[in-house]
Design an enzyme around this catalytic site. Structure first.
Site, mmCIF file in Angstrom:
data_model
loop_
_atom_site.group_PDB
_atom_site.id
_atom_site.type_symbol
_atom_site.label_atom_id
_atom_site.label_comp_id
_atom_site.label_asym_id
_atom_site.label_seq_id
_atom_site.Cartn_x
_atom_site.Cartn_y
_atom_site.Cartn_z
ATOM 1 N N HIS A 73 0.826 -1.211 0.000
ATOM 2 C CA HIS A 73 0.000 0.000 0.000
ATOM 3 C C HIS A 73 0.866 1.269 0.000
ATOM 4 O O HIS A 73 0.741 2.130 -0.874
ATOM 5 C CB HIS A 73 -0.906 -0.042 1.237
ATOM 6 C CG HIS A 73 -1.836 1.122 1.361
ATOM 7 N ND1 HIS A 73 -3.175 1.040 1.058
ATOM 8 C CD2 HIS A 73 -1.627 2.403 1.742
ATOM 9 C CE1 HIS A 73 -3.748 2.213 1.245
ATOM 10 N NE2 HIS A 73 -2.824 3.065 1.668
ATOM 11 N N GLU A 74 1.769 1.339 0.972
ATOM 12 C CA GLU A 74 2.613 2.546 1.082
ATOM 13 C C GLU A 74 3.536 2.668 -0.129
ATOM 14 O O GLU A 74 3.817 3.776 -0.593
ATOM 15 C CB GLU A 74 3.421 2.521 2.386
ATOM 16 C CG GLU A 74 2.577 2.450 3.665
ATOM 17 C CD GLU A 74 1.487 3.505 3.755
ATOM 18 O OE1 GLU A 74 1.630 4.585 3.134
ATOM 19 O OE2 GLU A 74 0.472 3.256 4.441
ATOM 20 N N HIS B 201 1.733 4.512 -2.820
ATOM 21 C CA HIS B 201 1.808 5.978 -2.661
ATOM 22 C C HIS B 201 3.177 6.470 -3.125
ATOM 23 O O HIS B 201 3.295 7.484 -3.815
ATOM 24 C CB HIS B 201 1.636 6.363 -1.190
ATOM 25 C CG HIS B 201 0.237 6.200 -0.673
ATOM 26 N ND1 HIS B 201 -0.867 6.686 -1.330
ATOM 27 C CD2 HIS B 201 -0.243 5.633 0.462
ATOM 28 C CE1 HIS B 201 -1.959 6.410 -0.625
ATOM 29 N NE2 HIS B 201 -1.614 5.760 0.466
ATOM 30 N N HIS C 87 3.573 6.520 -6.842
ATOM 31 C CA HIS C 87 2.766 7.624 -7.378
ATOM 32 C C HIS C 87 3.579 8.926 -7.286
ATOM 33 O O HIS C 87 3.728 9.655 -8.264
ATOM 34 C CB HIS C 87 1.475 7.715 -6.557
ATOM 35 C CG HIS C 87 0.408 8.579 -7.168
ATOM 36 N ND1 HIS C 87 -0.824 8.746 -6.588
ATOM 37 C CD2 HIS C 87 0.369 9.329 -8.291
ATOM 38 C CE1 HIS C 87 -1.564 9.548 -7.334
ATOM 39 N NE2 HIS C 87 -0.856 9.919 -8.373
HETATM 40 ZN ZN ZN Z 1 -3.047 5.179 1.887
#
Ligand code: ZN
Length: 598
Positions: free
Chosen positions: A389-390, A393, A396
């Site tokens: 998940h991290e 980010h 991105h």
């Molecule tokens: Zn998040």
């Protein structure tokens, strides 16, 4: 049992490498002193912004210069305090930085009103100049508020009430986090305090009687303060309504969605699409009752793990290998960047240490790597997903930094959770491909299903509640405790369906959600997950074109409004398809878990 290390004892390889930000605290100090000099240049610009194109550019450039340098200083201070919240020198630097930032923020306060005061024709001709190429997008995002800016006198009056407007949220937070007393619970002969954080742990306990006791004890305390809670929330809604009317918005929801330029139809479309899948959600609750071995499923039983965690262990290196492998559908290059970042460039701060910030986050700035804070535990499958998940980010940010000028590399929350959840879906696919063991498969599916229920269904229910109570207030309806309870109870009935037995106090949940004090925020969790589920299916089933479109979304950064950047990736959030596609993914997981456990 292993003891938790002091920060000073953490091996270098387990720490993030903050040297791209500053080589040492002394280097930070020197840069900080340097930046202080900038604040003297601000005041002479007051009153000059609208004088000429060149004056406008001078003021904007000074502001950008400040933002860019402050971001670097602030990020270093922030990450150093996250390593150890009790670190004296780190806190001291954070304090110094915050004081300077507040002072500079106040000094620049003239900038926005002076930009808004420039007449439309002049603005249009100035802003077309190539001089403003890098600034145009962020400036236009600012200028679009112009129709909602009032006269000087009205703005002054609104500003005077500014500080008091936070009082309701503050009172709610103080009441629920400090003043409410939930007592203690006896578990296995041991008396333990019942608190906001321990109650969610206790509700995951395998003993149904304990869950029931904890649930009633907790909500009993909310019930004893129900009138106060209702009055606080009513006040918050009334503020939303008043602010929308004062600033010429058609509704409080229209005002809240304006900053992301999201049409209200997106919100309604989310709600109606999720409604179409409520029968599937009800099947989930039937399965939950069966898997927990209960005659009757009560509201207090919806938090216990659906499938007890299968024993799966992943060392940090194994977790990194999995995540790096999982993202290969986004291209070898993408996967290599992430692998290098995690393995050799030390983007991540890996494990818990004394005083370290709990949980996980991705953070960084325009000139630094996209850092990741973790508290990784190798026996937690959830932590492998958190890393994925991290890392979503971070990738991105990595793409956005490289494709945009500083002025608009930052993306919105609406877009952020797409990239992170997308990674989780890729990891889920890889894990399911590699796992034949029935118990382990069920545990992975259980996790995916529970996450989707919590994010897609539950946040949509919250969003629906927010909309209903605001519409009621806008139509002149009274915001009483009974009204809140009845409205919320109806939604609970609808979403939980015939197989969940609700309690009298169940409806008080609607008065317990801190996010409601921000107004129309939670729907973004549901749209973000929907877009991620829809896009991951699209990329996995598609070819180069679909992958390139997704990468174009990552590169878009803050150069567009969220719906426009998601369109680059190939989903139109104004239409029902992405939500329906996400719901199909959920149904697929549920089908498989049903057949695995039948
Ligand atoms: Zn998040």
């Amino acid at each position: 049992m292993s003891t938790i290390r002091e920060r000073k004892d953490v091996p270098v390889d387990d720490q993030w490498d903050l040297s791209p930000l500053y080589a040492s605290p002394e280097a930070w100090d020197a840069d900080f002193e340097n930046l202080k000099g900038l604040s003297e240049k601000i005041e002479p610009l007051r009153g000059t912004v609208g004088r000429s194109k060149a004056d406008l550019k001078t003021a904007i450039d000074l502001n950008t210069d400040w933002d860019r340098r402050a971001e670097r200083l602030g990020e270093y201070a922030h990450l150093r305090t996250a390593e150890n919240v009790a670190d004296g020198p780190a806190n001291e630097r954070m304090g110094r930085f915050t004081a300077l930032a507040t002072q500079v923020g106040a000094a620049f306060a003239f900038l926005t009103p002076e930009i808004q005061a420039i007449d439309d024709a002049t603005w249009t001709s100035w802003i077309a100049d190539p001089l403003f190429n890098d600034d145009r997008i962020s400036l236009e995002k600012l200028r679009r508020y112009k129709p909602h800016i009032l006269g000087t006198e009205a703005e002054r009056v609104l500003a005077l009430g500014g500080e008091a407007r936070g009082a309701l949220q503050k009172a709610f937070s103080n009441l629920t986090n400090a003043d409410l007393e939930f007592g203690t619970v006896t578990i296995d002969g041991e008396e333990k305090p019942l608190t906001q954080s321990s109650w969610s742990v206790f509700l995951q306990n395998p003993d149904p009687d304990l869950r029931k006791r904890v649930f009633h004890q907790f909500y009993g305390e909310y019930n004893a303060h129900a009138n106060t809670l209702a009055a606080l929330y009513a006040g918050s809604i009334q503020q939303d309504v008043a602010a929308a009317r004062a600033r010429n918005f058609s509704s409080s929801r229209a005002r809240a969605l304006f900053s992301d330029d999201v049409p209200e139809a997106v919100y309604d479309n989310l709600v109606s699409s999720v409604h179409s899948a409520l029968p599937v959600l009800h099947r989930y609750y039937q399965l939950r009752r069966k898997l927990l071995g209960l005659e009757v499923l009560h509201h207090c039983d919806v938090y216990a793990p659906l499938v007890p965690g299968a024993e799966m262990t992943h060392t940090w290196d194994q977790a990194v290998d999995l995540v790096v492998e999982a993202v290969k559908p986004l291209g070898e290059g993408y996967s290599r960047v992430l692998g290098d970042g995690l393995r050799t460039q030390r983007w991540a701060d890996r494990y818990e240490n004394k005083g370290k910030r709990s949980g996980a986050f991705s953070a960084g700035c325009y000139v630094s790597p996209p850092y990741i804070l973790m508290n990784y535990k190798q026996d937690s499958l959830r932590d492998v997903f958190t890393l994925a998940h991290e890392a979503g980010h971070s990738m991105h940010s990595w793409h956005s930094v490289r494709a945009n000028p500083f002025q608009h590399y930052g993306y919105t929350i609406f877009e952020a959770e797409v990239a992170s959840t997308f990674h989780e879906q890729l990891l889920a696919k890889l894990l399911l491909e590699r796992t034949n063991n029935k118990k382990a498969r069920a545990a992975i599916l259980g996790k995916l299903i529970e996450d989707t229920v919590a994010t897609l269904f539950r946040q949509t229910m919250f969003a629906e509640f927010e909309q209903q109570v605001h519409v009621h207030a806008e139509a002149g309806g009274g915001l009483t405790l009974d009204f809140f309870k009845q409205t919320y109870r109806k939604l609970l009935d609808q979403y939980f369906g015939p197989d969940v037995v609700l309690e009298d106090v169940s409806a008080l949940e609607g008065l317990r959600i801190p996010h409601f004090y921000g107004g129309f925020y939670v729907y973004k969790y549901a749209t973000g997950l929907s877009a991620a589920l829809a896009l991951s299916s699209r990329v996995l089933q598609g070819g180069d074109a679909e992958r390139e479109q997704y990468l174009a979304f990552l590169r878009s950064g803050g150069s567009r409004f969220p719906l426009a950047s998601l369109k680059l990736a190939g989903v139109d959030m104004a239409r029902p398809e992405p939500i329906l596609s996400a719901l199909k993914v959920f149904e697929g997981y549920l089908n498989e878990l049903e057949s695995l456990t039948s």
